[in-house]
Design a protein around this motif. Structure first.
Motif, PDB file in Angstrom:
ATOM      1  N   ILE A   1       0.858  -1.179   0.000  1.00 29.05           N
ATOM      2  CA  ILE A   1       0.000   0.000   0.000  1.00 29.05           C
ATOM      3  C   ILE A   1       0.898   1.235   0.000  1.00 29.05           C
ATOM      4  O   ILE A   1       2.090   1.131   0.295  1.00 29.05           O
ATOM      5  CB  ILE A   1      -0.947   0.012   1.224  1.00 29.05           C
ATOM      6  CG1 ILE A   1      -0.130  -0.048   2.527  1.00 29.05           C
ATOM      7  CG2 ILE A   1      -1.940  -1.153   1.154  1.00 29.05           C
ATOM      8  CD1 ILE A   1      -0.987   0.030   3.768  1.00 29.05           C
ATOM      9  N   PRO A   2       0.350   2.401  -0.319  1.00 24.73           N
ATOM     10  CA  PRO A   2       1.198   3.609  -0.378  1.00 24.73           C
ATOM     11  C   PRO A   2       1.786   3.983   0.978  1.00 24.73           C
ATOM     12  O   PRO A   2       1.256   3.614   2.037  1.00 24.73           O
ATOM     13  CB  PRO A   2       0.212   4.691  -0.852  1.00 24.73           C
ATOM     14  CG  PRO A   2      -0.924   3.956  -1.465  1.00 24.73           C
ATOM     15  CD  PRO A   2      -1.039   2.678  -0.708  1.00 24.73           C
ATOM     16  N   ASP A   3       2.879   4.725   0.929  1.00 21.43           N
ATOM     17  CA  ASP A   3       3.446   5.293   2.156  1.00 21.43           C
ATOM     18  C   ASP A   3       2.466   6.321   2.707  1.00 21.43           C
ATOM     19  O   ASP A   3       1.538   6.741   2.015  1.00 21.43           O
ATOM     20  CB  ASP A   3       4.788   5.978   1.848  1.00 21.43           C
ATOM     21  CG  ASP A   3       5.864   4.985   1.453  1.00 21.43           C
ATOM     22  OD1 ASP A   3       5.812   3.839   1.934  1.00 21.43           O
ATOM     23  OD2 ASP A   3       6.742   5.359   0.653  1.00 21.43           O
ATOM     24  N   ARG A   4       2.685   6.723   3.953  1.00 24.55           N
ATOM     25  CA  ARG A   4       1.800   7.713   4.561  1.00 24.55           C
ATOM     26  C   ARG A   4       2.565   8.996   4.871  1.00 24.55           C
ATOM     27  O   ARG A   4       3.760   8.975   5.130  1.00 24.55           O
ATOM     28  CB  ARG A   4       1.177   7.157   5.845  1.00 24.55           C
ATOM     29  CG  ARG A   4       0.326   5.917   5.593  1.00 24.55           C
ATOM     30  CD  ARG A   4      -0.568   5.617   6.760  1.00 24.55           C
ATOM     31  NE  ARG A   4      -1.258   4.344   6.608  1.00 24.55           N
ATOM     32  CZ  ARG A   4      -2.272   3.953   7.365  1.00 24.55           C
ATOM     33  NH1 ARG A   4      -2.710   4.748   8.329  1.00 24.55           N
ATOM     34  NH2 ARG A   4      -2.844   2.786   7.172  1.00 24.55           N
ATOM     35  N   GLY A   5       1.813  10.109   4.850  1.00 18.22           N
ATOM     36  CA  GLY A   5       2.397  11.408   5.115  1.00 18.22           C
ATOM     37  C   GLY A   5       2.253  11.806   6.569  1.00 18.22           C
ATOM     38  O   GLY A   5       1.848  10.995   7.418  1.00 18.22           O
ATOM     39  N   PRO A   6       2.543  13.067   6.895  1.00 19.86           N
ATOM     40  CA  PRO A   6       2.478  13.571   8.275  1.00 19.86           C
ATOM     41  C   PRO A   6       1.097  13.412   8.911  1.00 19.86           C
ATOM     42  O   PRO A   6       0.987  13.224  10.123  1.00 19.86           O
ATOM     43  CB  PRO A   6       2.842  15.052   8.122  1.00 19.86           C
ATOM     44  CG  PRO A   6       3.640  15.117   6.866  1.00 19.86           C
ATOM     45  CD  PRO A   6       3.044  14.088   5.963  1.00 19.86           C
TER      46      PRO A   6
ATOM     47  N   ARG B   1      -2.191   9.985   6.153  1.00 19.45           N
ATOM     48  CA  ARG B   1      -2.949   9.614   4.969  1.00 19.45           C
ATOM     49  C   ARG B   1      -1.987   9.162   3.871  1.00 19.45           C
ATOM     50  O   ARG B   1      -0.782   9.382   3.952  1.00 19.45           O
ATOM     51  CB  ARG B   1      -3.813  10.791   4.507  1.00 19.45           C
ATOM     52  CG  ARG B   1      -4.887  11.183   5.519  1.00 19.45           C
ATOM     53  CD  ARG B   1      -5.856  12.204   4.939  1.00 19.45           C
ATOM     54  NE  ARG B   1      -5.232  13.500   4.794  1.00 19.45           N
ATOM     55  CZ  ARG B   1      -5.332  14.494   5.682  1.00 19.45           C
ATOM     56  NH1 ARG B   1      -6.038  14.325   6.792  1.00 19.45           N
ATOM     57  NH2 ARG B   1      -4.758  15.664   5.466  1.00 19.45           N
ATOM     58  N   PHE B   2      -2.531   8.555   2.831  1.00 18.47           N
ATOM     59  CA  PHE B   2      -1.695   7.965   1.793  1.00 18.47           C
ATOM     60  C   PHE B   2      -1.013   9.004   0.910  1.00 18.47           C
ATOM     61  O   PHE B   2      -1.632   9.969   0.478  1.00 18.47           O
ATOM     62  CB  PHE B   2      -2.524   7.038   0.901  1.00 18.47           C
ATOM     63  CG  PHE B   2      -2.991   5.792   1.582  1.00 18.47           C
ATOM     64  CD1 PHE B   2      -2.121   5.018   2.339  1.00 18.47           C
ATOM     65  CD2 PHE B   2      -4.303   5.377   1.464  1.00 18.47           C
ATOM     66  CE1 PHE B   2      -2.540   3.867   2.972  1.00 18.47           C
ATOM     67  CE2 PHE B   2      -4.748   4.220   2.084  1.00 18.47           C
ATOM     68  CZ  PHE B   2      -3.868   3.465   2.849  1.00 18.47           C
ATOM     69  N   LEU B   3       0.260   8.763   0.651  1.00 17.85           N
ATOM     70  CA  LEU B   3       1.028   9.590  -0.279  1.00 17.85           C
ATOM     71  C   LEU B   3       0.887   8.957  -1.668  1.00 17.85           C
ATOM     72  O   LEU B   3       1.662   8.094  -2.066  1.00 17.85           O
ATOM     73  CB  LEU B   3       2.500   9.640   0.139  1.00 17.85           C
ATOM     74  CG  LEU B   3       2.842  10.497   1.358  1.00 17.85           C
ATOM     75  CD1 LEU B   3       4.261  10.233   1.826  1.00 17.85           C
ATOM     76  CD2 LEU B   3       2.657  11.977   1.040  1.00 17.85           C
ATOM     77  N   THR B   4      -0.115   9.382  -2.390  1.00 17.24           N
ATOM     78  CA  THR B   4      -0.363   8.821  -3.713  1.00 17.24           C
ATOM     79  C   THR B   4      -1.182   9.795  -4.543  1.00 17.24           C
ATOM     80  O   THR B   4      -1.870  10.670  -3.999  1.00 17.24           O
ATOM     81  CB  THR B   4      -1.112   7.474  -3.619  1.00 17.24           C
ATOM     82  OG1 THR B   4      -1.282   6.927  -4.929  1.00 17.24           O
ATOM     83  CG2 THR B   4      -2.474   7.647  -2.966  1.00 17.24           C
ATOM     84  N   LYS B   5      -1.108   9.611  -5.868  1.00 17.61           N
ATOM     85  CA  LYS B   5      -1.923  10.408  -6.798  1.00 17.61           C
ATOM     86  C   LYS B   5      -3.021   9.565  -7.425  1.00 17.61           C
ATOM     87  O   LYS B   5      -3.760  10.055  -8.280  1.00 17.61           O
ATOM     88  CB  LYS B   5      -1.035  10.972  -7.919  1.00 17.61           C
ATOM     89  CG  LYS B   5      -0.056  12.055  -7.499  1.00 17.61           C
ATOM     90  CD  LYS B   5       0.670  12.582  -8.722  1.00 17.61           C
ATOM     91  CE  LYS B   5       1.603  13.728  -8.369  1.00 17.61           C
ATOM     92  NZ  LYS B   5       2.264  14.282  -9.590  1.00 17.61           N
ATOM     93  N   SER B   6      -3.127   8.302  -7.001  1.00 16.40           N
ATOM     94  CA  SER B   6      -4.034   7.367  -7.662  1.00 16.40           C
ATOM     95  C   SER B   6      -5.000   6.719  -6.682  1.00 16.40           C
ATOM     96  O   SER B   6      -4.605   6.290  -5.601  1.00 16.40           O
ATOM     97  CB  SER B   6      -3.234   6.269  -8.378  1.00 16.40           C
ATOM     98  OG  SER B   6      -2.264   6.824  -9.241  1.00 16.40           O
TER      99      SER B   6
END
Length: 209
Positions: free
Chosen positions: A45-50, A53-58
């Motif tokens: 799954i995508p990495d998460r930010g501060p 939530r997911f760090l993704t564009k999709s």
């Protein structure tokens, strides 16, 4: 206020996995939570930010039981770290009949998949015109794709796209005469806009008395 994205996060966004909520038997779009994301076929799954939530564009919502895109902005805002960076949503293989205009809250959308749905009204396509960065869109497998001038209609209504139904839009297609339905729709929109302007002018005059 525009949020400044750290350079490292920009790099991650470019190579990130999608937030995958496909095959979840969803009947409505709602904030199902980050824990609902599937491990995708590309693994993980995508990495998460501060904000966790997911760090993704999709965002993948394909193969569910959705009938509308209503409330898509709510789901995006609680699952995607930088909602305004969203570039791809996959709505394919649902039961969607309506494209709700909340999708316009994401102006950087470049790819939208709607193939395998139940859209019967070509006017639903018209709603996507404000997405100026849209480049790829799919509608095959919907009833509208059976319309004789379907491809010409979509290309005329969405001149910004370069690919329709996984097939490149060639230059000659953009030179074809617009289908009568498109011309009629443009006239209706122009009249609606002019009516709105006139209405606002009348209100201003009345308020000044």
């Amino acid at each position: 206020m525009i949020m400044e994205i750290p350079r490292e996060h920009l790099r991650i966004l470019e190579i990130s996995k999608p937030a995958d909520f496909s095959f979840k038997k969803l009947t409505t779009i709602k904030a199902i939570g980050l824990e609902g994301a599937r491990y995708t076929r590309v693994g993980g799954i995508p990495d998460r930010g501060p904000e966790k939530r997911f760090l993704t564009k999709s965002l993948w919502l394909n193969n569910n039981k959705l009938k509308t895109t209503k409330n898509i902005h709510e789901l995006v805002n609680v699952t995607i770290e930088y909602p305004q960076q969203l570039g791809w949503i996959n709505f394919s293989f649902n039961f969607i009949t309506e494209i709700e205009e909340s999708i316009l809250k994401f102006p950087h959308l470049k790819i939208l998949y709607f193939h395998g749905n139940c859209i019967t009204d070509l006017n639903e396509v018209f709603k996507l015109r404000p997405l100026k960065e849209l480049r790829k869109v799919t509608f095959h497998g919907n009833p509208i794709a059976n319309y004789p001038r379907y491809r010409s209609y979509v290309v005329s209504v969405l001149p910004q796209i370069v690919n329709l139904d996984f097939t490149p839009v060639v230059k000659t297609e953009k030179l074809y005469a617009m289908p009568p339905e498109v011309i009629k729709k443009f006239k209706e929109e122009k009249a609606k806009c002019q009516g709105s302007v006139v209405g606002n002018q009348v209100k201003l005059i009345e308020n000044s008395k």
